[in-house]
Scaffold this active site. Structure first.
Site, PDB file in Angstrom:
ATOM      1  CD  GLU A  84      -2.827   1.171   2.372  1.00  0.00           C
ATOM      2  OE1 GLU A  84      -3.781   1.952   2.192  1.00  0.00           O
ATOM      3  OE2 GLU A  84      -2.482   1.030   3.607  1.00  0.00           O
ATOM      4  CD  GLU A 105      -7.732   2.065   5.467  1.00  0.00           C
ATOM      5  OE1 GLU A 105      -7.150   1.451   6.357  1.00  0.00           O
ATOM      6  OE2 GLU A 105      -7.414   2.796   4.819  1.00  0.00           O
TER       7      GLU A 105
END
Ligand code: LER
Ligand code: MN
Length: 263
Positions: free
Chosen positions: A145, A240
């Site tokens: 990520e 998220e």
């Protein structure tokens, strides 16, 4: 488009509150949940698996960052013993993920590189290769990520993440872009920069520019989803939101209402 939402797994035997959350998420139309797990050995895996299968929901991804944030484990730590513990922990996450066909997210576990950037970069490649090969045997994907500069000090952009994935050349190591981080670090709007993931795109995190639910800020999500569709992206798009306010249920509901309109 398949949607999931991030939810923490409590380290308790009793998972009734967790189960209520999973039920609500599934009722709202999510096909998956993404789990924040500090240490897979510390959770009631048996009960967790029962809950997940009872609600017919997938586990899209496992977030590993709490192993760094809480336990200080990092794949690039100057102390070799800590690095080994970090690698063992990620292998535990991989074994855990294999029972759900979930992706394992490599985010904060990369550690802080500033003291010795070049050495840390090499250590990261070595650790990722070891974890990637372990994951390959278990048919698990790993996703790097890219994260913004205010949280980490390496791999801010998709280009940096993809470059590492290409160098490793393991088919199960790719990238997990996050629209919140992209909006800070990429030079182009999210619907353009997402294209540079190419076939290394394994999973997507979404939040608006203010990290609230998608639709509560000013990111161009309609165009973003058009591009994901044009890329024939088959994976999960996972909400998220940080912090999760006022509560998970409201965020899950607001996000799904918006996503149904734009995706
Ligand atoms: C961190 O900011 C993040 O985006 C999460 O996915 C955990 O690494
Ligand atoms: Mn993220």
């Amino acid at each position: 488009m398949k949607f999931s939402i991030v939810i923490s797994v409590p380290e308790t035997e009793e998972l009734s509150l967790f189960e209520q959350k999973v039920r609500k998420i599934s009722e709202l139309g999510y096909e998956g949940i993404e789990l924040v797990v500090r240490d897979p050995r510390k959770i009631n895996q048996k009960r967790l698996k029962e809950i997940i299968s009872a609600h017919g929901i997938d586990v899209s991804c496992i977030i590993t960052g709490q192993a760094f944030a809480v336990d200080g484990l990092s794949l690039t730590h100057p102390d070799g013993k800590v690095r080994s513990l970090a690698i063992e922990r990620i292998k535990d996450h991989i074994s855990f993920a294999s029972s759900f066909r979930a992706i394992v997210l490599i985010g904060w576990i990369r550690g802080i590189w500033k003291d010795n950037f070049e050495r840390a970069g090499k250590l990261f490649m070595g650790a990722l290769r070891e974890c990637g090969q372990f994951a390959q045997d278990k048919r698990v994907l790993l996703g790097i990520e890219p994260i913004n500069r205010y949280e980490v000090d390496s791999i801010y952009t998709i280009h940096e993440g993809v470059t590492i994935a290409k160098k490793l050349a393991l088919p199960n190591v790719g990238v997990i872009p996050d629209t919140f981080h992209m909006n800070i670090e990429e030079s182009e709007p999210i619907y353009k920069s997402i294209r540079s993931c190419g076939n290394h795109l394994f999973h997507v995190h979404i939040a608006d520019n203010n990290r609230r639910a998608p639709g509560m800020g000013c990111l161009p999500f309609k165009e973003f989803f058009e591009v994901l569709k044009a890329m024939r992206y088959q994976g999960f798009v996972s909400v998220e939101v940080v912090p999760l306010l006022p509560d998970l249920e409201t965020v899950a509901d607001e996000s799904m209402r918006f996503l149904r309109k734009v995706a």
